[in-house]
Enzyme design. Structure first.
Site, short mmCIF file in Angstrom:
data_model
loop_
_atom_site.label_atom_id
_atom_site.label_comp_id
_atom_site.label_asym_id
_atom_site.label_seq_id
_atom_site.Cartn_x
_atom_site.Cartn_y
_atom_site.Cartn_z
N CYS A 85 0.91 -1.27 0.07
CA CYS A 85 -0.06 0.03 -0.08
C CYS A 85 1.00 1.27 -0.07
CB CYS A 85 -0.92 0.00 1.10
SG CYS A 85 -2.44 1.23 0.96
N HIS A 202 -3.40 -5.86 1.13
CA HIS A 202 -2.75 -5.95 2.18
C HIS A 202 -2.76 -7.45 2.58
CE1 HIS A 202 -2.71 -1.62 3.96
NE2 HIS A 202 -3.58 -1.70 2.96
N GLU A 204 -1.08 -8.72 5.14
CA GLU A 204 -0.97 -8.73 6.77
C GLU A 204 -2.45 -8.67 7.12
OE1 GLU A 204 -1.22 -4.38 6.13
OE2 GLU A 204 -0.43 -5.97 5.01
#
Length: 230
Positions: A85, A202, A204
């Site tokens: 990002c 993302h 994560e």
């Protein structure tokens, strides 16, 4: 191995990244950008957020800090680097990867779950998948539209450096499934080395089972795969 997760003023995914990596058994620590890149870092993650408040252009100010110069040098020596990002924006601005991420086609911030298709499974970041696999990952960005001139885009395609493309749940790349208007529905690309990658989704946020999905875990395991390949 120890992954240095670089924290800038305005980063907001650094703790998420450390938690996700630690969940996978990968040693990770947050590093304040002014403290420089640790000598013992065997991987680097540039996390999401709004470094420097996205002033001037997302990622452009962070890309000119001394720590990113050190990251660029480490990347040239084979240290795996992943930008996510805002980290992807920083990576492009720093020349770690080609192209640029600019304002979404909608001209608004978009926070939603999307599907992406694995375009190249022969990289450390995608080795856990097969080519054509469809992953469901979150996005949260206002400047995620990937752009590149014709020569750069054609080179990325010819060199198989498109990592992920936005697609529908069946794996079909369509304009409707492209959330931000990225050229070629590109969601992630590789640098000159396959150990360097940037992506807007993302991983994560799709690694811990209690966060509704683990499709991103394999992408983060790229740090292990990259190190093993050295």
């Amino acid at each position: 191995m120890t992954v240095a997760v670089i924290q800038f003023g305005g980063s907001n995914c650094d703790r998420d990244s450390v938690r996700a990596l630690s969940h996978l058994g990968i040693d990770a620590e947050r590093v304040w950008y002014e403290d420089g890149l640790p000598d013992d870092a065997t991987g680097v993650m540039l996390p999401g957020g709004f470094s420097y408040g996205d002033y001037l252009r997302a990622g452009v100010m962070a890309a000119r800090t001394p720590v990113v110069a050190a990251v660029r040098e480490a990347a040239s020596e084979g240290v795996p680097v992943l930008g996510v990002c805002n980290g992807a924006q920083i990576g492009c601005e720093a020349g770690l990867t080609p192209g640029a991420f600019t304002v979404n086609r909608s001209a608004r911030f978009q926070c939603e779950r999307v599907h992406v298709r694995v375009e190249n499974a022969d990289t450390p970041w995608t080795r856990a998948y097969d080519e054509g696999d469809v992953l469901e990952l979150p996005i949260a960005h206002g400047e995620g539209r990937f752009e590149a001139d014709d020569e750069t885009y054609d080179r990325l395609v010819d060199e198989d450096r498109i990592l992920l493309r936005y697609c529908d749940a069946d794996g079909t790349v369509t304009d409707d499934a492209n959330p931000n208007g990225s050229r070629g529905s590109v969601a992630g690309v590789l640098g000159d080395r396959e150990t360097v990658a940037v992506m807007m989704p993302h991983p994560e946020r799709a690694t811990l089972p209690d966060l509704d999905g683990t499709d991103g875990a394999g992408l983060l395991r790229g740090f292990e795969a990259a190190l093993a390949a050295v």
